[in-house]
Design a protein around this motif. Structure first.
Motif, mmCIF file in Angstrom:
data_model
loop_
_atom_site.group_PDB
_atom_site.id
_atom_site.type_symbol
_atom_site.label_atom_id
_atom_site.label_comp_id
_atom_site.label_asym_id
_atom_site.label_seq_id
_atom_site.Cartn_x
_atom_site.Cartn_y
_atom_site.Cartn_z
ATOM 1 N N MET A 1 -16.944 7.914 -5.465
ATOM 2 C CA MET A 1 -16.375 8.691 -4.147
ATOM 3 C C MET A 1 -16.931 8.349 -2.999
ATOM 4 O O MET A 1 -16.477 8.844 -2.002
ATOM 5 C CB MET A 1 -16.589 10.147 -4.755
ATOM 6 N N SER A 2 -17.818 7.301 -2.926
ATOM 7 C CA SER A 2 -18.213 6.897 -1.563
ATOM 8 C C SER A 2 -17.848 5.338 -1.498
ATOM 9 O O SER A 2 -18.139 4.821 -0.310
ATOM 10 C CB SER A 2 -19.911 7.010 -1.437
ATOM 11 N N ASN A 3 -17.170 4.829 -2.424
ATOM 12 C CA ASN A 3 -16.683 3.448 -2.562
ATOM 13 C C ASN A 3 -15.493 3.336 -1.490
ATOM 14 O O ASN A 3 -14.442 4.071 -1.913
ATOM 15 C CB ASN A 3 -16.362 2.990 -3.871
ATOM 16 N N PRO A 4 -15.656 2.726 -0.295
ATOM 17 C CA PRO A 4 -14.144 2.524 0.522
ATOM 18 C C PRO A 4 -13.090 2.193 -0.087
ATOM 19 O O PRO A 4 -11.853 3.096 0.225
ATOM 20 C CB PRO A 4 -14.740 1.664 1.453
ATOM 21 N N GLU A 5 -12.925 1.353 -1.113
ATOM 22 C CA GLU A 5 -11.663 1.046 -1.767
ATOM 23 C C GLU A 5 -11.177 2.045 -2.681
ATOM 24 O O GLU A 5 -10.026 2.449 -2.519
ATOM 25 C CB GLU A 5 -11.684 -0.290 -2.671
ATOM 26 N N PHE A 6 -12.071 2.810 -3.277
ATOM 27 C CA PHE A 6 -11.822 3.863 -4.306
ATOM 28 C C PHE A 6 -11.083 5.051 -3.248
ATOM 29 O O PHE A 6 -10.088 5.690 -3.879
ATOM 30 C CB PHE A 6 -13.270 4.428 -4.915
ATOM 31 N N ILE A 7 -12.048 5.251 -2.215
ATOM 32 C CA ILE A 7 -11.339 6.298 -1.470
ATOM 33 C C ILE A 7 -10.027 5.916 -0.920
ATOM 34 O O ILE A 7 -9.091 6.779 -0.848
ATOM 35 C CB ILE A 7 -12.399 6.559 -0.236
ATOM 36 N N ALA A 8 -9.756 4.781 -0.396
ATOM 37 C CA ALA A 8 -8.408 4.462 0.279
ATOM 38 C C ALA A 8 -7.467 4.526 -0.680
ATOM 39 O O ALA A 8 -6.133 5.055 -0.741
ATOM 40 C CB ALA A 8 -8.592 3.069 0.630
ATOM 41 N N LEU A 9 -7.884 4.137 -1.978
ATOM 42 C CA LEU A 9 -6.841 4.212 -3.071
ATOM 43 C C LEU A 9 -6.415 5.599 -3.506
ATOM 44 O O LEU A 9 -5.250 5.973 -3.662
ATOM 45 C CB LEU A 9 -7.244 3.417 -4.477
ATOM 46 N N GLN A 10 -7.214 6.464 -3.636
ATOM 47 C CA GLN A 10 -7.060 7.853 -3.907
ATOM 48 C C GLN A 10 -6.373 8.573 -2.745
ATOM 49 O O GLN A 10 -5.452 9.244 -3.452
ATOM 50 C CB GLN A 10 -8.512 8.663 -3.943
ATOM 51 N N LEU A 11 -6.549 7.938 -1.671
ATOM 52 C CA LEU A 11 -5.768 8.769 -0.345
ATOM 53 C C LEU A 11 -4.274 8.290 -0.558
ATOM 54 O O LEU A 11 -3.268 8.904 -0.339
ATOM 55 C CB LEU A 11 -6.171 8.415 0.839
ATOM 56 N N GLU A 12 -4.198 6.702 -0.879
ATOM 57 C CA GLU A 12 -2.702 6.088 -0.955
ATOM 58 C C GLU A 12 -2.252 7.043 -1.752
ATOM 59 O O GLU A 12 -0.926 7.405 -1.954
ATOM 60 C CB GLU A 12 -3.174 4.706 -1.229
ATOM 61 N N GLN A 13 -2.883 7.251 -3.194
ATOM 62 C CA GLN A 13 -1.891 8.009 -4.321
ATOM 63 C C GLN A 13 -1.676 9.122 -3.990
ATOM 64 O O GLN A 13 -0.519 9.761 -4.454
ATOM 65 C CB GLN A 13 -2.745 7.862 -5.404
ATOM 66 N N ALA A 14 -2.585 10.092 -3.147
ATOM 67 C CA ALA A 14 -2.137 11.391 -2.763
ATOM 68 C C ALA A 14 -1.001 11.349 -2.063
ATOM 69 O O ALA A 14 -0.106 12.150 -2.130
ATOM 70 C CB ALA A 14 -3.384 12.031 -2.080
ATOM 71 N N HIS A 15 -0.940 10.540 -0.986
ATOM 72 C CA HIS A 15 0.437 10.304 -0.124
ATOM 73 C C HIS A 15 1.539 10.247 -0.861
ATOM 74 O O HIS A 15 2.760 10.923 -0.827
ATOM 75 C CB HIS A 15 0.057 9.739 1.082
ATOM 76 N N LEU A 16 1.392 9.306 -1.868
ATOM 77 C CA LEU A 16 2.743 8.884 -2.590
ATOM 78 C C LEU A 16 3.119 9.901 -3.503
ATOM 79 O O LEU A 16 4.194 10.243 -3.711
ATOM 80 C CB LEU A 16 2.276 7.451 -3.463
ATOM 81 N N MET A 17 2.258 10.464 -4.171
ATOM 82 C CA MET A 17 2.493 11.464 -4.950
ATOM 83 C C MET A 17 3.322 12.558 -4.609
ATOM 84 O O MET A 17 4.270 13.107 -4.914
ATOM 85 C CB MET A 17 1.333 11.949 -6.083
ATOM 86 N N ALA A 18 2.510 12.989 -3.454
ATOM 87 C CA ALA A 18 3.083 14.608 -2.814
ATOM 88 C C ALA A 18 4.478 14.213 -2.047
ATOM 89 O O ALA A 18 5.230 14.763 -2.516
ATOM 90 C CB ALA A 18 2.042 14.904 -1.424
#
Ligand code: ADA
Length: 587
Positions: free
Chosen positions: A361-378
Motif C-alpha cells: 500500500m506504499s508502493n507507488p505502482e500498486f497505489i496508481a493501479l488501485q486508483l485506476e481500477q477504482a475510477h474504472l469500476m465506479a
C-alpha cells in the motif's frame, strides 16, 4: 497532474463498455477459438506476437483449467484474425476481464498492457484499413511476491490466466463520435437524471465532450426532444418514470442522437441509495441488506462464468430471500451487473484486494493501479441501478498509516466519479482501526469461535453466547467511535462445511455445525439495534489457493468450503437456516 487527469478521463471513457449500445459505434465480437501456445514459466516480457501456435484455446476461458495446462504457471499466447468490410477512423479492443497480466498486439504493433485483473478494459487501435487484421495477446498467470502486483499469491481465491468474459472490437465510424451516454440519478422523487455524453476523437480516443451542443433525446422509445448540452452534460426528468428496487426492478432506456456525431442508447434505473441516521436508505425508505458474498467463479470454468451460470447463481441467491450480494473481492463483470439489474439485487462491488499489507500500500505502482481500477469500476458501472456500493481492498491492514493514506485516496477517487454511491471497505481490525474516518458506513468481517475465540464452540450454548457477545462488542466499538449516523453492517460471517457430511451433534465441518453457526450470527444481525445488514461468507464453495497460500490445511482440494451451496451449487443445511431468517417478515 493535468496529464494524469487527461489520461485518466481518456482511459475512464475508454473502458465504458457498459449498458450502452451505440448505433454509432459498431461492435464486433472476437470470442471463439483462437490460436494458442503456452510458454511454461515464461513471463509477459518474453512474449512475442509471432509465436508458433501449438494448440487452440476458447475465448472466453481460463487456459489453466484446460487439460495439458491445468494449474500450470507461465504465459498463454493467443492470436486470431478478423476482417473489416470497410476502414474506420478509429477502434478499441475491449477486454471484459482478464488475468493476471496482459499484453496486446494489433498487426504486430503493441497496443497495450495491463495488470488490472478482472477490470473491463479498452485499448485504442488508431485508424484501421479495410481487410484482414491480426490480434495477438499474451496472458501471464505466474504467481510471485511483488508489491506492485494487483494479484498476490496469498489471496484466498484462485489465480487464473485467461480472458474471463470475452473480447470485442468497438469500431468508431465518425472522426468525432458519441461513444456512450452515462445516466446519473439526480432526484428519485421527480425522476430527474443527468446525461453525460462520452464523445471521442477516433484517431487517439481523446475526449471531445463539448463537441455536441444539441441532440435528440428520447426515453423508452418516446418521441425525441431537442436538448442542449453543456460540456457534454444535460439534466432532465424521465417521463413516466418507475423506481428501481429489488422488489420492482424497473428499467428505462434513453437514446441520444446528434447530427454528425452518431447515436447511442443506454439502459438505466431511477433509484437512490444512501446512508444516514445509522441506516441504509433505498428510495427514501430504510433497507436492511441481507445477502451473501459471491466469488464470480465455478469449478469447471473458473472466472469465465457464463450468463446462464450467473443467472442460476442469482436465482439461488434470490431464493434465499436475499436482496443483496457482495462481489468478493474484485470488480464484477458488466454482464453480472446487467443480470442483477434485471433480477433485482443490490450489489456491493469492490476493487481487487485481500489482506493487503503496508509494503504494497506504499508502493507507488500498486497505489496508481488501485486508483485506476477504482475510477474504472465506479465510472463503468454508473448505468447499473443494482450497483449501490463502491468498496475496495478487503481486510487490508487498516491499522497502518499506509492503509489509512491509501484508503483516503480510494474514498476520494470513488466519490469523485459522482456515482452517488456510498463508499467503504470490509475490515477485520476493529479497535485499532485507522482508516474509516472518510468512509460512508462501517462493514466488519467477524468469525467468532471460528477464526477468533478458538475453543468457545464446545457446546451449543457457548457457541451461541460467544457469537452474539462478540458481534455486540464489535458493533459497540464502532458505534462509540463513529457516532449514530454511520450505518454498521457485517461484511462477512460464516464457517466451513463439507457438502453431504453430517453429524448428530454438529461436529465442526459438518453441515449441522455450519447451519447452527449461521443461525446464531444471522439471527443476531437481524435482531441487533445497530446492525443494518449482513453478507454471509459465502454463497458457494469456491476455488482458492492451490498447493500454497496462507493456510493449506483449511483449503481441502484447493477450495474455500464456507459456501451455503457447494461448488456445484448443491444446497447445504446452512442455506435452509439462512433462508428461514432472510424471509421478508424477518426485518
Ligand atoms: C476472510 C476473507 C475471505 C475468506 C474468509 C475465510 O474474512 O475476507 O475472503 O478468506 O476470511 O474463508 O476465512
Amino acid at each position: 497532474m493535468k496529464n494524469l487527469k487527461k489520461t485518466r478521463v481518456m482511459l475512464a471513457c475508454a473502458v465504458l463498455a457498459l449498458a450502452c449500445t451505440a448505433r454509432g459505434v459498431e461492435t464486433m465480437c472476437l470470442d471463439g477459438l483462437w490460436e494458442f501456445a503456452f510458454a511454461e514459466g515464461k513471463s509477459l516480457a518474453e512474449a512475442k506476437p509471432d509465436f508458433a501456435a501449438t494448440d487452440r484455446m476458447p475465448v472466453p476461458g481460463c487456459y489453466d483449467l484446460v487439460p495439458g495446462y491445468y494449474m500450470k504457471r507461465g504465459t498463454g499466447l493467443y492470436r486470431r484474425e478478423f476482417t473489416l468490410a470497410r476502414g474506420v477512423p478509429g477502434a478499441r479492443v475491449r477486454v471484459k476481464g482478464m488475468g493476471l497480466r496482459m499484453k496486446l498486439w494489433l498487426d504486430g504493433r503493441e497496443i497495450g498492457t495491463s495488470k488490472l485483473v478482472f477490470a473491463d478494459l479498452e485499448f485504442q487501435t488508431g485508424p484501421l484499413a479495410v481487410g484482414r487484421h491480426t490480434l495477438a495477446a499474451a496472458l501471464d498467470n505466474r504467481l510471485f511476491n511483488a508489491n506492485n502486483e494487483m494479484f498476490q499469491p496469498y489471496y484466498d481465491y484462485v489465480a487464473s490466466g485467461g480472458f474471463y468474459h470475452g473480447v470485442e472490437l468497438r469500431l468508431q465510424q465518425l472522426p468525432v463520435e458519441i461513444d456512450r451516454v452515462l445516466v446519473r440519478n439526480r432526484d428519485y422523487k421527480t425522476g430527474r437524471v443527468e446525461l453525460e455524453l462520452c464523445v471521442r476523437n477516433a484517431a487517439d480516443g481523446t475526449s471531445a465532450a463539448d463537441a455536441v451542443r444539441e441532440a435528440q433525446v428520447s426515453f423508452d422509445g418516446d418521441a425525441p426532444a431537442t436538448v442542449r448540452f453543456t460540456n457534454g452534460r444535460a439534466e432532465m426528468s424521465v417521463p413516466n418514470f418507475r423506481l428501481w428496487s429489488p422488489e420492482t426492478p424497473h428499467l428505462h432506456f434513453v437514446r441520444v442522437a446528434a447530427e454528425g456525431f452518431g447515436a447511442v442508447e443506454a439502459r438505466f434505473g431511477v433509484r437512490q441509495f444512501t446512508c444516514g441516521k445509522g441506516k441504509f436508505w433505498l428510495n427514501g425508505s430504510p433497507v436492511f441488506l441481507k445477502g451473501v458474498n459471491r466469488h464470480d467463479s465455478d469449478y469447471a470454468n473458473g472466472y469465465a462464468t457464463s450468463r446462464i451460470s450467473m443467472w442460476r447463481d442469482l436465482k439461488l441467491i434470490k431464493g434465499l430471500g436475499a436482496n443483496f450480494v457482495r462481489t468478493s473481492h474484485y470488480p464484477p463483470s458488466d454482464e453480472f451487473l446487467s443480470l442483477c439489474d434485471e433480477i433485482g439485487l443490490l450489489v456491493w462491488q469492490e476493487c481487487i484486494g485481500w489482506q493487503n499489507n503496508p509494503a504494497q500500500m506504499s508502493n507507488p505502482e500498486f497505489i496508481a493501479l488501485q486508483l485506476e481500477q477504482a475510477h474504472l469500476m465506479a465510472r463503468s458501472t454508473i448505468n447499473h441501478p443494482s450497483a449501490v456500493i463502491d468498496a475496495f481492498l478487503n481486510e487490508f491492514k487498516s491499522t497502518s498509516r499506509e492503509g489509512r493514506d491509501l484508503a483516503a485516496k480510494m474514498v476520494d477517487a470513488l466519490h469523485s466519479e459522482d456515482t452517488g454511491r456510498p463508499v467503504s471497505y470490509a475490515t477485520c481490525r476493529y479497535v485499532k482501526e485507522l482508516a474509516n474516518d472518510k468512509t460512508d458506513f462501517i462493514a466488519f468481517n467477524l468469525y467468532p469461535s471460528w477464526h477468533q475465540e478458538i475453543g468457545t464452540a464446545t457446546t451449543h450454548e457457548s457457541l451461541s453466547s460467544t457469537v452474539r457477545r462478540r458481534f455486540r462488542e464489535v458493533a459497540q466499538v464502532y458505534r462509540d467511535r463513529f457516532g449514530p449516523d454511520k450505518p454498521i453492517m457485517i461484511g462477512e460471517t460464516g464457517c466451513y462445511s463439507f457438502y453431504g457430511q453430517h453429524d448428530p451433534e454438529g461436529a465442526q465441518w459438518s453441515e449441522e455445525f455450519q447451519a447452527e453457526y449461521l443461525s446464531n450470527s444471522v439471527d443476531f444481525a437481524i435482531k441487533d439495534k445497530d446492525i443494518q445488514g449482513v453478507a454471509v461468507w459465502q454463497f458457494c464453495d469456491s476455488r482458492s489457493y492451490f498447493r500454497g497460500g496462507s493456510d493449506i490445511r483449511t483449503r481441502p482440494l484447493g477450495c474455500n468450503m464456507a459456501g451455503l451451496f457447494d461448488i456445484h451449487r448443491r444446497e447445504k443445511l446452512a442455506a435452509k437456516a439462512v433462508r428461514k431468517l432472510f424471509t421478508p417478515s424477518a426485518k
